[in-house]
Design an enzyme around this catalytic site. Structure first.
Site, PDB file in Angstrom:
ATOM      1  CG  ASP A   1      -8.417   5.532   5.544  1.00 27.56           C
ATOM      2  OD1 ASP A   1      -9.072   5.778   4.808  1.00 27.56           O
ATOM      3  OD2 ASP A   1      -7.262   5.181   5.394  1.00 27.56           O
TER       4      ASP A   1
ATOM      5  CB  SER B   1       5.582  -4.373   1.500  1.00 25.76           C
ATOM      6  OG  SER B   1       5.698  -3.287   0.849  1.00 25.76           O
TER       7      SER B   1
ATOM      8  CG  PHE C   1       2.623   2.808   6.116  1.00 20.71           C
ATOM      9  CD1 PHE C   1       3.108   3.672   7.123  1.00 20.71           C
ATOM     10  CD2 PHE C   1       2.677   1.380   6.670  1.00 20.71           C
ATOM     11  CE1 PHE C   1       3.640   3.472   7.989  1.00 20.71           C
ATOM     12  CE2 PHE C   1       3.707   1.165   7.753  1.00 20.71           C
ATOM     13  CZ  PHE C   1       4.179   2.511   8.471  1.00 20.71           C
TER      14      PHE C   1
ATOM     15  N   GLY D   1       0.718  -1.233  -0.047  1.00 19.10           N
ATOM     16  CA  GLY D   1       0.141   0.073  -0.026  1.00 19.10           C
ATOM     17  C   GLY D   1       0.744   1.213   0.121  1.00 19.10           C
TER      18      GLY D   1
END
Length: 646
Positions: free
Chosen positions: A425, A311, A309, A307
């Site tokens: 989120d 892995s 941010f 993603g």
């Protein structure tokens, strides 16, 4: 102690120039100085009244004498001893005048006004002899005996010596009870405040609290601490009361350290107190010199996700053999914006603890400026992966599965909101699936899903945007699932923003087209219009989804109301808690019916008793009437009449 001070006429010549301001002290009867005089008389055994430095008030005062007369008097008292110079004469007069000998009585022309401490003026009068005394380095010399010919021989023994001693000692200091009472110095001692004892604080001057109460710290070698050496810790902002962690819990527990007498100091204490109560500095994600914990404790199996941010890797822990999901940041986070998100996720995981619908957190650490988070491994992947797979094969989640998804994620949000936190989120990629055939235990709320729900568990993960409801620091998430009020920076209904995002997540799982990031369709959704769903859903579920994306956040249901909605609690999907509630309601109804039945039975019994009582009364009344009829005499009968006539 009383004083009589008599100012002598100003002397002439050299003696007058040297001692122009001195006064003679005359003590009244019964004063403490008479005891000194008696002691001096006992010590010497031959001193007379004129040898004493203190005279009775009724004794005649000596008149002013010239220097020649004073020198003759001194020669008469110490035969054979002549001062070599006038300066030596002045020095001798000073020593003998302060020592209480006869020369003090005879040196009235040299006297200052020497006052007892606590009487008269607060500062002594500075005289030439006083300055001479302070400037010289000599000290009074003891006499060898009464017949010593030295000009410094005083001839007056100390009062504390044994009177029987053939060679009495002579004082090395003026024979006064308290030397400081003579006030021979120019200024009194300056009072020292606590600040005058200030010293530089170091680690050796700060002792552990209470160390000086029971033992000598120098001998005991008790360990010391330095507030500057205190290990740094992060302060979790998501705890129930993060402020009390320093004002209540630390300010009360840690007080100012004790200092010894030589270093006791208010400034140092205040400095240390401020250093203790100052919030601890935050530990940043920095490079570690330790061996890699990731390679030491875990064995990497495969990469299961990636993603913005970082892995996510599927790993087996070498110690316990269990599988975990290790999230590792892509790039170094030290000093970057993503560092706060990484720390925020760790804080939120630590506070939320364990919940069946929240991804479990185990530990976190930093390696080479990268953050690593050890989380629970969900073998079903994420909801986004499932939606993508369904879209590829043209299949969708059924309505029952959508209700199950809505119910389970709603329970997770209810728990997060109960901790005064919001996720901010919610989206398919942050909801994970855990497939298991083991029945789930009763959760903290008492909810227990049925066997079907236990096969698929939906869990909320990725807590990087979590913030507090009361003091939000909002980091906007995915714009496709973002509520309009959050975009307008209206943070008064943050929990309802999670409800809005959950509704759109269910819409995506139902097979809707990918949501827009902006544009007209984006605004239509924020106006309460659902995206087109390729399958037919029940009217109840559709209406529930519409309410969840209502433009007015106050009209949206809370997570608590959502999990108890009748649409989600069908007969085959009711939780044990709901079934218990319904059972208790039925029991309550049965108890009411039983009470009504008992009341009816009691009423019937009372009516039967009343009827029986009425029958008895009627029977008793008829029997009474018949008895009265049989006892009546004279009815339809001739009565006998007797008459007696006299």
């Amino acid at each position: 102690m009383s004083f009589l001070s008599r100012q002598q006429p100003p002397p002439t010549r050299r003696a007058a120039a040297a001692c122009s301001l001195r006064q003679k002290l005359i003590f009244s009867p019964g004063s403490d100085c008479e005891e000194e005089e008696e002691e001096e008389e006992e010590g010497s055994g031959h001193s007379t009244g004129e040898d004493s430095a203190f005279q009775e008030p009724d004794s005649p005062l000596p008149s002013a004498r010239s220097p020649a007369e004073a020198e003759a008097e001194r020669r008469r008292r110490s035969p054979g001893a002549e001062p070599s110079s006038p300066g030596e004469l002045e020095e001798d007069l000073l020593l003998r005048g302060g020592g209480g000998g006869a020369q003090a009585a005879g040196g009235g022309a040299e006297g200052d006004s020497w006052e007892e401490e606590g009487f008269g003026s607060s500062s002594p009068v500075k005289s030439p002899t006083t300055a001479y005394f302070l400037g010289s380095s000599f000290s009074p010399v003891r006499c060898g005996g009464p017949g010593d010919a030295s000009p410094r021989g005083c001839g007056v023994p100390r009062a504390m010596d044994d009177p029987c001693s053939p060679q009495p000692d002579y004082p090395s200091t003026p024979p006064h009870k308290t030397f400081r009472k003579l006030r021979l110095f120019d200024t009194p001692h300056t009072p020292k405040s606590l600040l005058s004892k200030a010293r530089v604080i170091d680690s050796s001057s700060v002792k552990l609290r209470g160390s000086s109460l029971f033992m000598d710290t120098e001998k005991s070698g008790k360990r010391e601490f330095d507030t500057r050496q205190t290990p740094q810790v992060n302060i979790n902002p998501f705890t129930p009361d993060p402020v009390m962690l320093h004002s209540s819990g630390q300010c009360r527990g840690r007080k100012r350290a004790y200092f010894n007498d030589s270093s006791e100091d208010m400034e140092a204490s205040d400095y240390e107190f401020e250093d203790e109560t100052r919030p601890a500095k935050r530990i940043t994600i920095t490079e570690s010199n330790m061996k890699s914990r990731y390679t030491t404790e875990f064995h990497e199996l495969e990469k299961i996700g990636s993603g913005e941010f970082g892995s996510v890797f599927k790993c087996v822990k070498r110690l316990d053999g269990c599988i975990y999901a290790i999230k590792r940041s892509k790039k170094p986070l030290a000093g970057s914006v993503d560092e706060q998100n990484a720390l925020r996720e760790v804080y939120a995981h630590a506070v939320l603890g364990q919940h069946p619908h929240v991804v479990r957190y185990f530990s976190a650490w930093a390696e080479d400026d990268h953050m690593l988070i050890q989380n629970e491994y969900c073998n079903g992947g994420s909801l986004a992966d499932a939606v993508s797979e369904n879209y590829r094969v043209m299949s969708y989640f059924t309505e029952a599965e959508l209700k199950d998804l809505l119910l389970q994620v709603g329970r997770g949000l209810r728990y997060i909101h109960s901790m005064s936190l919001v996720h901010m989120d919610i989206k398919p990629s942050n909801i994970f699936i855990s497939r298991t055939s083991i029945p789930n235990a009763v959760s903290e709320e008492g909810d227990e899903d049925d066997w079907i729900s236990n096969k698929v568990m939906f869990k909320i993960g990725d807590l990087g945007h979590v913030t507090r409801i009361s003091s939000p620091q909002v980091e906007e998430g995915d714009s496709r699932f973002l509520a309009n009020e959050v975009l307008q920076e209206n943070y008064s209904h943050l929990p309802k923003a999670d409800i809005f995002a959950l509704a759109l997540t269910v819409v995506c799982a139902a097979g809707a087209e990918p949501l827009p990031r902006n544009g007209d369709q984006w605004h239509e959704i924020r106006q309460g219009r659902l995206p087109r769903i390729p399958q037919v859903l029940s009217q109840e579920l559709t209406e529930l989804l519409k309410v969840m994306i209502h433009p007015d956040p106050e009209r949206r249901p809370s997570a608590m109301v959502l999990v108890k909605h009748s649409v989600l609690l069908s007969a085959s999907r009711k939780s044990a808690e709901q079934l218990r509630i319904e059972l208790n309601a039925e029991k309550f109804k049965n108890s009411l019916l039983q009470k009504e039945l008992k009341k009816a039975q009691m009423a019937a019994k009372v009516a039967a008793e009343e009827r029986a009582l009425l029958t008895d009364r009627m029977a008793t009344r008829s029997t009474t009437q018949s008895n009265r009829t049989s006892r009546l005499i004279g009815k339809k009968m001739n009565r006998s009449v007797s008459l007696t006539i006299y």
